[in-house]
Design a protein around this motif. Structure first.
Motif, mmCIF file in Angstrom:
data_model
loop_
_atom_site.group_PDB
_atom_site.id
_atom_site.type_symbol
_atom_site.label_atom_id
_atom_site.label_comp_id
_atom_site.label_asym_id
_atom_site.label_seq_id
_atom_site.Cartn_x
_atom_site.Cartn_y
_atom_site.Cartn_z
ATOM 1 N N MET A 133 12.402 0.399 20.537
ATOM 2 C CA MET A 133 11.801 -0.787 19.941
ATOM 3 C C MET A 133 11.736 -0.601 18.429
ATOM 4 N N SER A 134 12.077 -1.657 17.689
ATOM 5 C CA SER A 134 12.081 -1.570 16.233
ATOM 6 C C SER A 134 10.656 -1.471 15.703
ATOM 7 N N ALA A 135 10.531 -0.973 14.465
ATOM 8 C CA ALA A 135 9.222 -0.872 13.830
ATOM 9 C C ALA A 135 8.596 -2.257 13.714
ATOM 10 N N ALA A 136 7.270 -2.316 13.866
ATOM 11 C CA ALA A 136 6.587 -3.591 13.692
ATOM 12 C C ALA A 136 6.696 -4.056 12.246
ATOM 13 N N LEU A 137 6.679 -3.106 11.330
ATOM 14 C CA LEU A 137 6.785 -3.409 9.904
ATOM 15 C C LEU A 137 7.577 -2.306 9.226
ATOM 16 N N GLN A 138 8.549 -2.688 8.427
ATOM 17 C CA GLN A 138 9.366 -1.736 7.677
ATOM 18 C C GLN A 138 9.420 -2.193 6.225
ATOM 19 N N VAL A 139 8.968 -1.337 5.319
ATOM 20 C CA VAL A 139 8.991 -1.627 3.884
ATOM 21 C C VAL A 139 9.885 -0.594 3.219
ATOM 22 N N ASN A 140 10.895 -1.052 2.482
ATOM 23 C CA ASN A 140 11.873 -0.149 1.876
ATOM 24 C C ASN A 140 11.992 -0.388 0.375
ATOM 25 N N GLU A 141 11.691 0.650 -0.403
ATOM 26 C CA GLU A 141 11.919 0.651 -1.855
ATOM 27 C C GLU A 141 11.364 -0.603 -2.518
ATOM 28 N N LEU A 142 10.135 -0.949 -2.188
ATOM 29 C CA LEU A 142 9.526 -2.182 -2.694
ATOM 30 C C LEU A 142 8.932 -1.950 -4.082
ATOM 31 N N SER A 143 9.381 -2.762 -5.038
ATOM 32 C CA SER A 143 8.853 -2.709 -6.406
ATOM 33 C C SER A 143 8.519 -4.123 -6.856
ATOM 34 N N PHE A 144 7.488 -4.217 -7.687
ATOM 35 C CA PHE A 144 7.083 -5.534 -8.196
ATOM 36 C C PHE A 144 6.409 -5.342 -9.542
ATOM 37 N N ALA A 145 6.682 -6.266 -10.469
ATOM 38 C CA ALA A 145 6.106 -6.176 -11.809
ATOM 39 C C ALA A 145 5.572 -7.528 -12.249
ATOM 40 N N TYR A 146 4.444 -7.481 -12.970
ATOM 41 C CA TYR A 146 3.921 -8.651 -13.654
ATOM 42 C C TYR A 146 4.383 -8.552 -15.102
ATOM 43 N N GLY A 147 5.488 -9.188 -15.420
ATOM 44 C CA GLY A 147 6.059 -9.019 -16.740
ATOM 45 C C GLY A 147 6.543 -7.601 -16.923
ATOM 46 N N ALA A 148 6.016 -6.925 -17.944
ATOM 47 C CA ALA A 148 6.436 -5.550 -18.216
ATOM 48 C C ALA A 148 5.602 -4.520 -17.449
ATOM 49 N N ARG A 149 4.570 -4.965 -16.751
ATOM 50 C CA ARG A 149 3.669 -4.038 -16.079
ATOM 51 C C ARG A 149 4.028 -3.911 -14.609
ATOM 52 N N GLU A 150 4.369 -2.688 -14.185
ATOM 53 C CA GLU A 150 4.704 -2.440 -12.790
ATOM 54 C C GLU A 150 3.440 -2.396 -11.940
ATOM 55 N N ALA A 151 3.456 -3.125 -10.832
ATOM 56 C CA ALA A 151 2.330 -3.107 -9.902
ATOM 57 C C ALA A 151 2.650 -2.290 -8.661
ATOM 58 N N GLN A 161 0.450 -15.226 19.068
ATOM 59 C CA GLN A 161 0.874 -13.986 19.725
ATOM 60 C C GLN A 161 1.820 -13.147 18.861
ATOM 61 N N PRO A 162 1.363 -12.758 17.662
ATOM 62 C CA PRO A 162 2.183 -11.908 16.788
ATOM 63 C C PRO A 162 2.213 -10.475 17.285
ATOM 64 N N ARG A 163 3.163 -9.687 16.790
ATOM 65 C CA ARG A 163 3.211 -8.261 17.120
ATOM 66 C C ARG A 163 2.546 -7.421 16.036
ATOM 67 N N LEU A 164 2.236 -8.036 14.892
ATOM 68 C CA LEU A 164 1.627 -7.332 13.767
ATOM 69 C C LEU A 164 0.421 -8.125 13.280
ATOM 70 N N ILE A 183 -0.895 -4.375 19.904
ATOM 71 C CA ILE A 183 -0.658 -4.997 18.602
ATOM 72 C C ILE A 183 -0.661 -3.912 17.521
ATOM 73 N N SER A 184 0.253 -4.000 16.580
ATOM 74 C CA SER A 184 0.246 -3.106 15.422
ATOM 75 C C SER A 184 -0.694 -3.685 14.373
ATOM 76 N N VAL A 185 -1.464 -2.826 13.739
ATOM 77 C CA VAL A 185 -2.469 -3.270 12.775
ATOM 78 C C VAL A 185 -2.260 -2.559 11.445
ATOM 79 N N LEU A 186 -2.256 -3.338 10.372
ATOM 80 C CA LEU A 186 -2.309 -2.787 9.017
ATOM 81 C C LEU A 186 -3.635 -3.224 8.424
ATOM 82 N N TRP A 187 -4.524 -2.264 8.217
ATOM 83 C CA TRP A 187 -5.906 -2.516 7.786
ATOM 84 C C TRP A 187 -6.053 -1.976 6.369
ATOM 85 N N THR A 188 -6.210 -2.834 5.383
ATOM 86 C CA THR A 188 -6.355 -2.356 4.014
ATOM 87 C C THR A 188 -7.833 -2.199 3.675
#
Length: 245
Positions: A1-19, A153-156, A187-192
């Motif tokens: 079974m595939s991963a419920a969530l897969q994040v790969n090399e995720l980058s994001f910036a607000y203008g010049a500032r990397e978040a 009925q989500p899986r995540l 259910i897979s859970v991501l709890w921040t």
């Protein structure tokens, strides 16, 4: 079974500032993962990208077998979300909130009543179904939001600082309740969170700081790797200066 969530090399910036800076992780089916980080670590940015409030800049997100970039609609159908700020209609009853959400999701009418009954029972809200949401305490409001998030009925299930504003007893009850859903429903859970007492030793743990994933793995293994209790390890990994959004 595939991963419920897969994040790969995720980058994001607000203008010049990397978040976020090259964040990668996977969440296995049926697992509870705690995303831990101090305020300003980049958690809110990550949640905004996972829920498509922000468009992807660099990297890839897959929910189940679907790419969020290429197949957003089927990807998002695999995910239920409880945001930090409540989005319930306070003047509608508990049941009306659920039925309204079901209509927005386009659930077949013949299935709506059954799913609403199922979630009311699962969340212990059957006797409160006709109460207006504004009459509920914070813990019960969160349960309504969880019921709403699970109707399709989500899986995540993604919960963003869901315990903020709750008293200690309600925080503990909510955390235990979500864990029971994870165990019993698969259910897979991501709890921040930024609260260490919401993390258990057998959780999958992700520690985010200044936009980077500075540790990942089972919480007990992360503690062992860095030679200390989780609170000590967390302090060690998040002491450098500066912050992201």
């Amino acid at each position: 079974m595939s991963a419920a969530l897969q994040v790969n090399e995720l980058s994001f910036a607000y203008g010049a500032r990397e978040a976020l800076r090259q964040v990668s992780f996977a969440l296995a089916p049926g697992r509870f993962a705690a995303l831990l980080g101090p305020n300003g670590a980049g958690k809110s940015t990550l949640i905004a990208l996972l829920t498509r409030l922000y468009d992807l800049q660099k990297g890839e997100i897959r929910i189940g077998e679907h790419s969020l970039r290429q197949s957003a609609r089927p990807a998002l159908k695999q995910m239920g979300v409880v945001f930090q700020q409540s989005t319930l209609d306070l003047d509608l009853s508990v049941e009306q909130n659920l039925r309204y959400h079901a209509a927005l999701h386009g659930l077949p009418q013949r299935e709506v009543s059954e799913r609403v009954e199922q979630e009311l029972t699962r969340q212990g809200l059957t006797e409160r179904r006709r109460e207006r949401v504004r009459e509920l305490n914070g813990g019960h409001r969160r349960r309504v939001e969880i019921a709403r998030a699970l109707l399709h009925q989500p899986r995540l299930l993604l919960l963003d600082e869901a315990s903020v504003g709750l008293d200690p007893a309600s925080r503990l009850a909510l955390n235990q309740h979500v864990r029971s859903l994870c165990r019993e429903q698969g259910i897979s859970v991501l709890w921040t969170t930024h609260l260490l007492d919401e993390v258990h030793s057998d959780d999958d743990l992700l520690i985010l700081h200044q936009g980077r994933l500075v540790a990942s793995g089972q919480a007990s293994d992360v503690s062992a790797e860095h030679g200390g209790e989780l609170n000590t390890v967390f302090a060690l990994l998040t002491t450098s200066s500066g912050a992201t959004r």
